[in-house]
Design a protein around this motif. Structure first.
Motif, PDB file in Angstrom:
ATOM      1  N   SER A  70      47.327   7.785  -9.698  1.00 30.38           N
ATOM      2  CA  SER A  70      48.393   8.082  -8.859  1.00 30.38           C
ATOM      3  C   SER A  70      48.921   9.774  -8.531  1.00 30.38           C
ATOM      4  O   SER A  70      49.129  10.081  -7.610  1.00 30.38           O
ATOM      5  N   TYR A  71      48.804  10.261  -9.698  1.00 25.24           N
ATOM      6  CA  TYR A  71      48.907  11.810  -9.514  1.00 25.24           C
ATOM      7  C   TYR A  71      47.887  12.496  -8.700  1.00 25.24           C
ATOM      8  O   TYR A  71      48.393  13.146  -7.967  1.00 25.24           O
ATOM      9  N   LEU A  72      46.810  12.169  -8.850  1.00 22.05           N
ATOM     10  CA  LEU A  72      45.777  12.749  -7.916  1.00 22.05           C
ATOM     11  C   LEU A  72      46.013  12.326  -6.497  1.00 22.05           C
ATOM     12  O   LEU A  72      45.948  13.461  -5.607  1.00 22.05           O
ATOM     13  N   ALA A  73      46.445  11.097  -6.127  1.00 26.37           N
ATOM     14  CA  ALA A  73      46.426  10.584  -4.787  1.00 26.37           C
ATOM     15  C   ALA A  73      47.653  11.349  -4.436  1.00 26.37           C
ATOM     16  O   ALA A  73      47.742  11.785  -3.347  1.00 26.37           O
ATOM     17  N   SER A 117      57.587  15.257   0.109  1.00 22.50           N
ATOM     18  CA  SER A 117      58.171  13.814  -0.106  1.00 22.50           C
ATOM     19  C   SER A 117      56.831  13.155  -0.340  1.00 22.50           C
ATOM     20  O   SER A 117      56.232  13.257   0.506  1.00 22.50           O
ATOM     21  N   ILE A 118      56.502  12.506  -1.464  1.00 23.18           N
ATOM     22  CA  ILE A 118      55.482  11.732  -1.776  1.00 23.18           C
ATOM     23  C   ILE A 118      55.798  10.309  -2.047  1.00 23.18           C
ATOM     24  O   ILE A 118      56.607   9.970  -2.575  1.00 23.18           O
ATOM     25  N   THR A 119      54.919   9.364  -1.617  1.00 28.33           N
ATOM     26  CA  THR A 119      54.915   8.017  -1.795  1.00 28.33           C
ATOM     27  C   THR A 119      53.513   7.544  -2.039  1.00 28.33           C
ATOM     28  O   THR A 119      52.477   7.943  -1.214  1.00 28.33           O
ATOM     29  N   HIS A 120      53.325   6.482  -2.741  1.00 31.05           N
ATOM     30  CA  HIS A 120      51.736   5.923  -2.969  1.00 31.05           C
ATOM     31  C   HIS A 120      52.259   4.497  -3.422  1.00 31.05           C
ATOM     32  O   HIS A 120      52.919   4.226  -4.257  1.00 31.05           O
ATOM     33  N   GLY A 121      51.065   3.643  -3.224  1.00 35.88           N
ATOM     34  CA  GLY A 121      51.095   2.232  -3.769  1.00 35.88           C
ATOM     35  C   GLY A 121      50.131   1.533  -2.935  1.00 35.88           C
ATOM     36  O   GLY A 121      50.097   1.759  -1.630  1.00 35.88           O
ATOM     37  N   GLY A 122      49.404   0.545  -3.521  1.00 37.32           N
ATOM     38  CA  GLY A 122      48.732  -0.589  -2.863  1.00 37.32           C
ATOM     39  C   GLY A 122      47.745   0.004  -2.090  1.00 37.32           C
ATOM     40  O   GLY A 122      47.233  -0.498  -0.997  1.00 37.32           O
TER      41      GLY A 122
END
Length: 271
Positions: A70-73, A117-122
């Motif tokens: 998740s950090y890299l993404a 601003s960052i968001t990630h998931g799925g």
């Protein structure tokens, strides 16, 4: 209105970038948006060359694989969005550091007032890059079937508001969650304060977009789009609304061109 074309990058992960416009009566602001899809077998370690030395130092301390991924993404999409703003091809020259509350801090020699601003998931990661003159935040979440959890997190007026909408409660609950999380990012508090502080007091569907406003932060609004099993919400200053069509077109193109399994992500409007 002239917009730059959204661009699908040829290298993995599948990525698209777009300039977004926020338009007021007498002026306008721009932000740069990036979204990427990471398939389950993606080799995240291949992205290490994009890391700034300070980021790489932190990355080597991460012991859990999911946290490292998740950090890299997150760094990838944030740097892509910032690189579009800076016109910088060398992403390793851009450092996305962390503040005291783990909020992302952009360090780049040629700019001292850029934020992300960052968001990630799925399997998805997305970011906005913008001037600190114009605070923004984004959140993307998979539509969750957690009615009991959401009912315990939202205020009674919010639950009544959701029940008045014409679409499924699971979708409405997820929208409300993304809107609150995006607002908390804008305020740089994260979800460390009681959720009632971010209370939503109005939700309205207009031209297929769900718009929300806040009881305690009347200077902000949110625009939300649904994409099959995902919701994307952006919080922005109320008097400078987002030109949503550009974002929707970008996401629809991204879905169509990216190699995303069926039902993993789709596109559409609120009805």
């Amino acid at each position: 209105m002239n917009y730059i074309s959204a661009r699908l990058l040829s290298t993995n992960p599948n990525t698209m970038m777009q300039e977004l416009l926020f338009e007021g009566v007498t002026r306008e602001y721009k932000a740069h948006f990036c979204i990427s899809y990471f398939p389950e077998d993606y080799r995240y370690a291949d992205m290490k060359p994009i890391l700034h030395p300070k980021e790489l130092e932190y990355y080597t301390t991460l012991r859990f694989e999911r946290r490292a991924q998740s950090y890299l993404a997150g760094r990838y999409v944030a740097k892509k969005a910032a690189s579009l703003l800076f016109k910088e091809d060398n992403m390793a020259s851009i450092c996305i550091d962390q503040g005291i509350f783990y909020q992302p801090i952009v360090i780049y020699p040629a700019s001292s007032n850029t934020q992300v601003s960052i968001t990630h998931g799925g399997g998805l990661a997305a970011a906005l890059a913008f001037s600190e003159r114009f605070p923004l935040a984004i959140d993307i979440e998979k539509i969750l079937i957690k009615k009991e959890f959401f009912m315990s997190q939202f205020t009674d007026p919010e639950i009544t508001l959701i029940q008045s909408l014409s679409f499924a409660n699971d979708t409405a609950f997820t929208v409300l969650w993304t809107v609150k999380e995006a607002l908390s990012k804008t305020l740089k508090t994260g979800l460390m304060a009681p959720l009632s502080i971010y209370e939503v007091n109005h939700m309205e569907v207009k031209d297929g977009v769900l718009y929300s406003s806040f009881a305690n932060f009347m200077q902000y609004s949110a625009a939300s789009l649904i994409f099959d099993t995902y919701v994307c919400s952006i919080v922005y200053p109320k008097r400078m609304p987002l030109v949503v069509g550009t974002l929707n077109e970008t996401l629809v193109r991204f879905m169509a061109i990216s190699k995303i399994p069926p039902n993993k992500i789709g596109g559409g409007f609120f009805q």
